[in-house]
Design a protein around this motif. Sequence first.
Motif, PDB file in Angstrom:
ATOM      1  N   THR A  36      11.025  12.407   0.974  1.00  0.00           N
ATOM      2  CA  THR A  36      11.289  12.142   2.341  1.00  0.00           C
ATOM      3  C   THR A  36      10.822  11.128   3.167  1.00  0.00           C
ATOM      4  O   THR A  36      11.062  10.968   4.300  1.00  0.00           O
ATOM      5  N   ASN A  37       9.743  10.459   2.435  1.00  0.00           N
ATOM      6  CA  ASN A  37       8.892   9.258   3.229  1.00  0.00           C
ATOM      7  C   ASN A  37       9.734   7.985   2.752  1.00  0.00           C
ATOM      8  O   ASN A  37       9.129   6.959   3.277  1.00  0.00           O
ATOM      9  N   GLY A  38      10.923   7.922   2.245  1.00  0.00           N
ATOM     10  CA  GLY A  38      11.595   6.685   1.896  1.00  0.00           C
ATOM     11  C   GLY A  38      11.148   6.170   0.513  1.00  0.00           C
ATOM     12  O   GLY A  38      11.537   4.953   0.146  1.00  0.00           O
ATOM     13  N   TYR A  39      10.230   6.733  -0.161  1.00  0.00           N
ATOM     14  CA  TYR A  39       9.949   6.288  -1.536  1.00  0.00           C
ATOM     15  C   TYR A  39      10.413   6.924  -2.704  1.00  0.00           C
ATOM     16  O   TYR A  39      10.556   8.119  -2.607  1.00  0.00           O
ATOM     17  N   LEU A  40      10.316   6.565  -3.675  1.00  0.00           N
ATOM     18  CA  LEU A  40      10.498   7.227  -5.206  1.00  0.00           C
ATOM     19  C   LEU A  40       9.298   7.914  -5.437  1.00  0.00           C
ATOM     20  O   LEU A  40       8.295   7.528  -5.385  1.00  0.00           O
ATOM     21  N   GLY A  41       9.690   9.373  -5.811  1.00  0.00           N
ATOM     22  CA  GLY A  41       8.579  10.009  -6.086  1.00  0.00           C
ATOM     23  C   GLY A  41       8.685  10.666  -7.503  1.00  0.00           C
ATOM     24  O   GLY A  41       9.791  10.650  -8.143  1.00  0.00           O
ATOM     25  N   ASP A  48       6.183   6.156 -18.019  1.00  0.00           N
ATOM     26  CA  ASP A  48       7.420   5.387 -17.634  1.00  0.00           C
ATOM     27  C   ASP A  48       7.931   5.660 -16.408  1.00  0.00           C
ATOM     28  O   ASP A  48       8.156   4.865 -15.459  1.00  0.00           O
ATOM     29  N   ALA A  49       8.099   6.818 -15.962  1.00  0.00           N
ATOM     30  CA  ALA A  49       8.408   7.406 -14.671  1.00  0.00           C
ATOM     31  C   ALA A  49       7.453   6.715 -13.580  1.00  0.00           C
ATOM     32  O   ALA A  49       7.563   6.401 -12.627  1.00  0.00           O
ATOM     33  N   SER A  50       6.029   6.789 -13.940  1.00  0.00           N
ATOM     34  CA  SER A  50       5.111   6.468 -12.870  1.00  0.00           C
ATOM     35  C   SER A  50       5.066   4.790 -12.725  1.00  0.00           C
ATOM     36  O   SER A  50       5.075   4.127 -11.650  1.00  0.00           O
ATOM     37  N   ALA A  51       5.320   4.166 -13.868  1.00  0.00           N
ATOM     38  CA  ALA A  51       5.511   2.683 -13.825  1.00  0.00           C
ATOM     39  C   ALA A  51       6.649   2.137 -13.156  1.00  0.00           C
ATOM     40  O   ALA A  51       6.713   1.468 -12.108  1.00  0.00           O
ATOM     41  N   LEU A  52       7.715   2.960 -13.154  1.00  0.00           N
ATOM     42  CA  LEU A  52       9.095   2.821 -12.509  1.00  0.00           C
ATOM     43  C   LEU A  52       8.891   3.125 -11.061  1.00  0.00           C
ATOM     44  O   LEU A  52       9.164   2.213  -9.970  1.00  0.00           O
ATOM     45  N   ALA A  53       8.329   4.289 -10.757  1.00  0.00           N
ATOM     46  CA  ALA A  53       8.119   4.391  -9.403  1.00  0.00           C
ATOM     47  C   ALA A  53       7.227   3.402  -8.673  1.00  0.00           C
ATOM     48  O   ALA A  53       7.389   3.106  -7.411  1.00  0.00           O
ATOM     49  N   LYS A  54       6.086   3.201  -9.193  1.00  0.00           N
ATOM     50  CA  LYS A  54       5.282   1.973  -8.514  1.00  0.00           C
ATOM     51  C   LYS A  54       5.972   0.701  -8.322  1.00  0.00           C
ATOM     52  O   LYS A  54       5.898   0.160  -7.281  1.00  0.00           O
ATOM     53  N   GLN A  55       6.557   0.287  -9.399  1.00  0.00           N
ATOM     54  CA  GLN A  55       7.504  -1.043  -9.357  1.00  0.00           C
ATOM     55  C   GLN A  55       8.494  -0.825  -8.167  1.00  0.00           C
ATOM     56  O   GLN A  55       8.737  -1.821  -7.417  1.00  0.00           O
ATOM     57  N   VAL A  56       9.203   0.198  -8.169  1.00  0.00           N
ATOM     58  CA  VAL A  56      10.263   0.204  -7.089  1.00  0.00           C
ATOM     59  C   VAL A  56       9.807   0.568  -5.747  1.00  0.00           C
ATOM     60  O   VAL A  56      10.104   0.006  -4.731  1.00  0.00           O
ATOM     61  N   ASN A  57       8.605   1.403  -5.801  1.00  0.00           N
ATOM     62  CA  ASN A  57       8.016   1.668  -4.458  1.00  0.00           C
ATOM     63  C   ASN A  57       7.473   0.121  -3.697  1.00  0.00           C
ATOM     64  O   ASN A  57       7.352  -0.138  -2.608  1.00  0.00           O
ATOM     65  N   ALA A  58       6.929  -0.509  -4.529  1.00  0.00           N
ATOM     66  CA  ALA A  58       6.227  -1.879  -3.918  1.00  0.00           C
ATOM     67  C   ALA A  58       7.458  -2.611  -3.480  1.00  0.00           C
ATOM     68  O   ALA A  58       7.298  -3.176  -2.319  1.00  0.00           O
ATOM     69  N   LYS A  59       8.840  -2.956  -4.109  1.00  0.00           N
ATOM     70  CA  LYS A  59      10.034  -3.294  -3.501  1.00  0.00           C
ATOM     71  C   LYS A  59      10.330  -2.916  -2.292  1.00  0.00           C
ATOM     72  O   LYS A  59      10.732  -3.577  -1.351  1.00  0.00           O
ATOM     73  N   ARG A  60      10.282  -1.709  -2.386  1.00  0.00           N
ATOM     74  CA  ARG A  60      10.776  -0.923  -1.145  1.00  0.00           C
ATOM     75  C   ARG A  60       9.850  -1.097   0.002  1.00  0.00           C
ATOM     76  O   ARG A  60      10.327  -1.425   1.014  1.00  0.00           O
ATOM     77  N   LYS A  61       8.625  -1.177  -0.012  1.00  0.00           N
ATOM     78  CA  LYS A  61       7.473  -1.223   1.223  1.00  0.00           C
ATOM     79  C   LYS A  61       7.853  -2.571   1.507  1.00  0.00           C
ATOM     80  O   LYS A  61       7.581  -3.023   2.696  1.00  0.00           O
ATOM     81  N   ALA A  62       7.950  -3.734   0.564  1.00  0.00           N
ATOM     82  CA  ALA A  62       8.023  -5.026   0.773  1.00  0.00           C
ATOM     83  C   ALA A  62       9.485  -5.231   2.098  1.00  0.00           C
ATOM     84  O   ALA A  62       9.500  -5.956   2.947  1.00  0.00           O
ATOM     85  N   HIS A  63      10.520  -4.601   1.276  1.00  0.00           N
ATOM     86  CA  HIS A  63      11.713  -4.634   2.292  1.00  0.00           C
ATOM     87  C   HIS A  63      11.544  -3.864   3.693  1.00  0.00           C
ATOM     88  O   HIS A  63      12.123  -4.540   4.676  1.00  0.00           O
ATOM     89  N   TYR A  64      10.844  -2.815   3.627  1.00  0.00           N
ATOM     90  CA  TYR A  64      10.897  -2.068   4.814  1.00  0.00           C
ATOM     91  C   TYR A  64       9.823  -2.909   5.908  1.00  0.00           C
ATOM     92  O   TYR A  64      10.205  -2.800   6.992  1.00  0.00           O
ATOM     93  N   ALA A  65       8.910  -3.550   5.262  1.00  0.00           N
ATOM     94  CA  ALA A  65       8.172  -4.552   6.046  1.00  0.00           C
ATOM     95  C   ALA A  65       8.947  -5.548   6.744  1.00  0.00           C
ATOM     96  O   ALA A  65       8.655  -5.905   7.969  1.00  0.00           O
TER      97      ALA A  65
END
Length: 106
Positions: A36-41, A48-65
């Motif tokens: 619900t916060n706009g990030y992958l959980g 694998d899931a943790s690494a993917l979420a970290k990578q995707v969320n970093a990209k999302r955060k940059a786009h959001y900013a």
Amino acid sequence: MKTKLLVLAAGLLLSLNAFAISLHDAKSQGLVGEQTNGYLGIVKTSPDASALAKQVNAKRKAHYANIAQKNGISITEVAKMAAEKAMKATKKGLYIQTKSGKWIKK
């Protein structure tokens, strides 16, 4: 401005296609879902899931900013709008997070 912001948020979701296969696989396997916060959980913990979420969320955060700065609003506001779009775009049978934090299949 709101239309422009929504178009930019939609662009964000589409810009993540570089991760589409891995993200698709992780979602299909029930490892990750849209929060619900706009990030992958993480739904089910795995390296694998943790690494993917970290990578995707970093990209999302940059786009959001970037979107937030262009529109003079907070990153939190952009993330909230992106979360709503992501939840709507999530296919049936994949995980989304409820407002209470519980993971459910859409």
